[in-house]
Design a protein around this motif. Structure first.
Motif, PDB file in Angstrom:
ATOM      1  N   CYS A   1       5.504  25.099 -18.307  1.00  0.00           N
ATOM      2  CA  CYS A   1       5.194  25.770 -17.038  1.00  0.00           C
ATOM      3  C   CYS A   1       3.720  26.186 -16.983  1.00  0.00           C
ATOM      4  CB  CYS A   1       6.125  26.954 -16.789  1.00  0.00           C
ATOM      5  SG  CYS A   1       6.012  28.263 -18.020  1.00  0.00           S
TER       6      CYS A   1
ATOM      7  N   GLN B   1      14.334  22.579  -9.744  1.00  0.00           N
ATOM      8  CA  GLN B   1      13.452  23.507  -9.048  1.00  0.00           C
ATOM      9  C   GLN B   1      12.020  23.019  -9.272  1.00  0.00           C
ATOM     10  OE1 GLN B   1      14.101  27.562 -10.272  1.00  0.00           O
ATOM     11  NE2 GLN B   1      13.170  28.409  -8.443  1.00  0.00           N
ATOM     12  N   SER B   2      11.251  22.879  -8.181  1.00  0.00           N
ATOM     13  CA  SER B   2       9.926  22.281  -8.338  1.00  0.00           C
ATOM     14  C   SER B   2       8.919  23.302  -8.865  1.00  0.00           C
ATOM     15  CB  SER B   2       9.441  21.728  -6.998  1.00  0.00           C
ATOM     16  OG  SER B   2       9.084  22.795  -6.148  1.00  0.00           O
ATOM     17  N   ALA B   3       7.838  22.790  -9.437  1.00  0.00           N
ATOM     18  CA  ALA B   3       6.763  23.650  -9.927  1.00  0.00           C
ATOM     19  C   ALA B   3       6.179  24.462  -8.781  1.00  0.00           C
ATOM     20  CB  ALA B   3       5.680  22.794 -10.590  1.00  0.00           C
TER      21      ALA B   3
ATOM     22  N   LEU C   1       8.091  27.440  -7.933  1.00  0.00           N
ATOM     23  CA  LEU C   1       7.940  28.487  -8.950  1.00  0.00           C
ATOM     24  C   LEU C   1       6.568  29.156  -8.864  1.00  0.00           C
ATOM     25  CD1 LEU C   1       9.487  26.458 -11.913  1.00  0.00           C
ATOM     26  CD2 LEU C   1      10.485  28.532 -10.918  1.00  0.00           C
TER      27      LEU C   1
ATOM     28  N   ASP D   1       5.783  15.811 -11.809  1.00  0.00           N
ATOM     29  CA  ASP D   1       7.243  15.758 -11.931  1.00  0.00           C
ATOM     30  C   ASP D   1       7.849  14.692 -11.010  1.00  0.00           C
ATOM     31  OD1 ASP D   1       7.340  17.948 -13.822  1.00  0.00           O
ATOM     32  OD2 ASP D   1       6.886  19.267 -12.144  1.00  0.00           O
TER      33      ASP D   1
ATOM     34  N   ASP E   1      17.227  24.178 -19.236  1.00  0.00           N
ATOM     35  CA  ASP E   1      16.597  23.592 -18.039  1.00  0.00           C
ATOM     36  C   ASP E   1      17.597  23.305 -16.923  1.00  0.00           C
ATOM     37  OD1 ASP E   1      17.732  21.717 -19.856  1.00  0.00           O
ATOM     38  OD2 ASP E   1      16.646  20.084 -18.881  1.00  0.00           O
TER      39      ASP E   1
ATOM     40  N   SER F   1       3.910  22.153 -14.548  1.00  0.00           N
ATOM     41  CA  SER F   1       5.014  21.214 -14.385  1.00  0.00           C
ATOM     42  C   SER F   1       6.299  22.028 -14.554  1.00  0.00           C
ATOM     43  CB  SER F   1       4.894  20.119 -15.446  1.00  0.00           C
ATOM     44  OG  SER F   1       6.064  19.335 -15.529  1.00  0.00           O
ATOM     45  N   THR F   2       7.345  21.654 -13.850  1.00  0.00           N
ATOM     46  CA  THR F   2       8.552  22.483 -13.873  1.00  0.00           C
ATOM     47  C   THR F   2       9.372  22.273 -15.142  1.00  0.00           C
ATOM     48  OG1 THR F   2      10.564  23.106 -12.684  1.00  0.00           O
ATOM     49  CG2 THR F   2       9.960  20.780 -12.594  1.00  0.00           C
TER      50      THR F   2
ATOM     51  N   SER G   1       3.272  15.566  -7.362  1.00  0.00           N
ATOM     52  CA  SER G   1       3.338  16.338  -8.605  1.00  0.00           C
ATOM     53  C   SER G   1       3.649  15.381  -9.753  1.00  0.00           C
ATOM     54  CB  SER G   1       4.424  17.414  -8.512  1.00  0.00           C
ATOM     55  OG  SER G   1       5.697  16.801  -8.537  1.00  0.00           O
TER      56      SER G   1
ATOM     57  N   SER H   1      10.043  27.609 -21.812  1.00  0.00           N
ATOM     58  CA  SER H   1       9.680  27.899 -20.413  1.00  0.00           C
ATOM     59  C   SER H   1      10.904  28.204 -19.564  1.00  0.00           C
ATOM     60  CB  SER H   1       8.967  26.710 -19.768  1.00  0.00           C
ATOM     61  OG  SER H   1       7.728  26.466 -20.358  1.00  0.00           O
TER      62      SER H   1
ATOM     63  N   ASN I   1      -1.214  29.936 -14.069  1.00  0.00           N
ATOM     64  CA  ASN I   1       0.170  29.711 -14.507  1.00  0.00           C
ATOM     65  C   ASN I   1       0.587  30.713 -15.583  1.00  0.00           C
ATOM     66  OD1 ASN I   1       0.384  27.573 -12.695  1.00  0.00           O
ATOM     67  ND2 ASN I   1      -0.323  26.068 -14.214  1.00  0.00           N
TER      68      ASN I   1
END
Ligand SMILES: *Cc1c(COP(=O)(O)O)cnc(C)c1O
Length: 384
Positions: free
Chosen positions: A230, A240-242, A245, A349, A176, A234-235, A347, A205, A17
């Motif tokens: 990040c 927008q999902s991790a 990304l 999230d 965010d 985790s997003t 996840s 992030s 990451n």
């Protein structure tokens, strides 16, 4: 035997990451002929629940570490971290200042009281500091109307050998989401700091992963970004999902079924009978509850994986247990593996969203009683 619940921390995922962040910063900087921003890896709150030791090992390639607890900062030095450490809230008491000097910690200076503490402290070593401007978060930082005076006072402290390098920082309230407010905060920051020498630090992030934000800053100054969430997979974004990304979950919370039972049509499950079976069904009981840090606000339907199959939480989370739907997982038995979040599971999230919160809160809240397992390398994970 201890209860079967564990939190597995993957150092390769933490490294991956950080690599995602630095790769993006590198490629966009070089495309635009800019210097690449330096990265403070934010490891506050026990590295968002992942452990300071793990973070220091995994983030050895970061340019600096940022946190706010003195004990955690000292731990980093004792683990051998020699790079810069930024203390995001600065010192709280005059007695902290000698520790800043001893452990070479960089201070955030966000209020007049801190400047006064420095004025009255005996000079031993000149600290690096970032003067924080409040551009609208209304949390920490000097108001625009008092920033000029604070900067001048800090310059004076510098000429008297109390401060060394001086930088400027701020923090965004809405990076965010898609919001014009980030642009307004940035414009205010640029207006207030125009022409002031020293490094800039404005990006968490979300802003680090939004290149238009950091590209708006003058390339003449060194720039430090401050990504946290990040790095843990985790997003930072609302929508927008991790995974999208390219981030990997660094913490996997897993457990096992400790009971499997048949529930008849019309019967309730758990406290308050918040879930009621509409037909006969199989229900599994998992050794994981809110005393482990699993959110009690998670409701029926929250995703969970049992024996590799995605299913749902049923009813209220108890202190030490929760119930899951085994309707489509006929082979599951006492001892079947359960992933609450992380690798091969939902996840963090998704679970957070089902509980009306954010991944940050769940990662930080995993209880001390949950055993930590550290995966040092991918080879180890593959059993080689
Ligand atoms: C926590 C924190 C960060 C990191 O925020 P993330 O959203 O986790 O990236 C950056 N800057 C400050 C001042 C913080 O307190």
């Amino acid at each position: 035997m201890p209860r079967p619940i564990t939190a597995t921390i993957s150092l390769p995922s933490l490294r991956h990451n950080l690599g995602v962040v630095t790769h993006q910063l590198n490629s966009i900087s070089s495309q635009n002929n800019r210097k690449r921003p330096f990265v403070w890896a934010v490891i506050k709150a026990n590295a968002y629940g992942h452990g300071i030791t793990n973070a220091v090992h995994a983030f050895s390639q970061a340019d600096g570490l940022a946190m706010l607890d003195l004990d955690e900062a000292i731990q980093c030095r004792e683990l051998g971290w020699q790079g810069p450490i930024l203390m995001l809230e600065g010192f709280f008491k005059p007695s902290d200042i000698p520790l800043y000097e001893q452990y070479k910690l960089d201070a955030t200076l966000h209020c007049r009281e801190q400047l006064l503490m420095l004025e009255h402290s005996a000079p031993a070593y000149a600290l690096n500091a970032f003067i924080k401007l409040d551009t609208g978060m209304n949390r920490l930082g000097f108001e625009p109307a008092e920033f000029g005076a604070a900067w001048a006072q800090a310059q004076q402290l510098r000429s008297r050998g109390r401060l060394a390098q001086l930088g400027k920082m701020t923090h965004f309230a809405r990076a965010d989401e898609v919001s014009a407010y980030t642009g307004e905060q940035l414009a205010e920051y640029l207006r207030m700091t125009q022409g002031l020498p020293g490094p800039d630090s404005v990006c968490n992030s979300a802003a680090t992963l939004t290149p238009s934000v950091w590209q708006a800053l003058p390339d003449t100054n060194a720039q430090w970004v401050r990504p946290g969430i990040c790095l843990y997979g985790s997003t930072p974004f609302v929508s927008q999902s991790a995974d999208a990304l390219g981030l990997k979950p660094a913490m996997t919370l897993s457990s096992e079924l400790i009971s499997v039972r048949r529930v008849e049509s019309g019967e309730g499950v758990g406290y308050g009978q918040m879930f009621r079976a509409s037909k006969p069904m199989m229900v599994g009981i998992v050794a994981c509850g809110y005393a482990d840090g699993y959110p009690r606000h998670a409701t029926t339907g929250t995703p969970v994986c049992v024996a590799g199959v995605r299913t749902r939480l049923l009813g209220r989370v108890s202190m030490d247990m929760l119930a899951v739907d085994l309707t489509n997982i006929p082979g599951s038995v006492v001892g079947s593996p359960v992933v609450l979040w992380g690798e091969n599971g939902p996840s963090v999230d998704e679970v957070a969203q089902a509980a009306g919160t954010i991944g940050y809160e769940l990662l930080c809240a995993v209880a001390p009683r949950v055993a930590r397992i550290v995966v040092e390398s991918n080879l180890e994970k593959d059993g080689q």
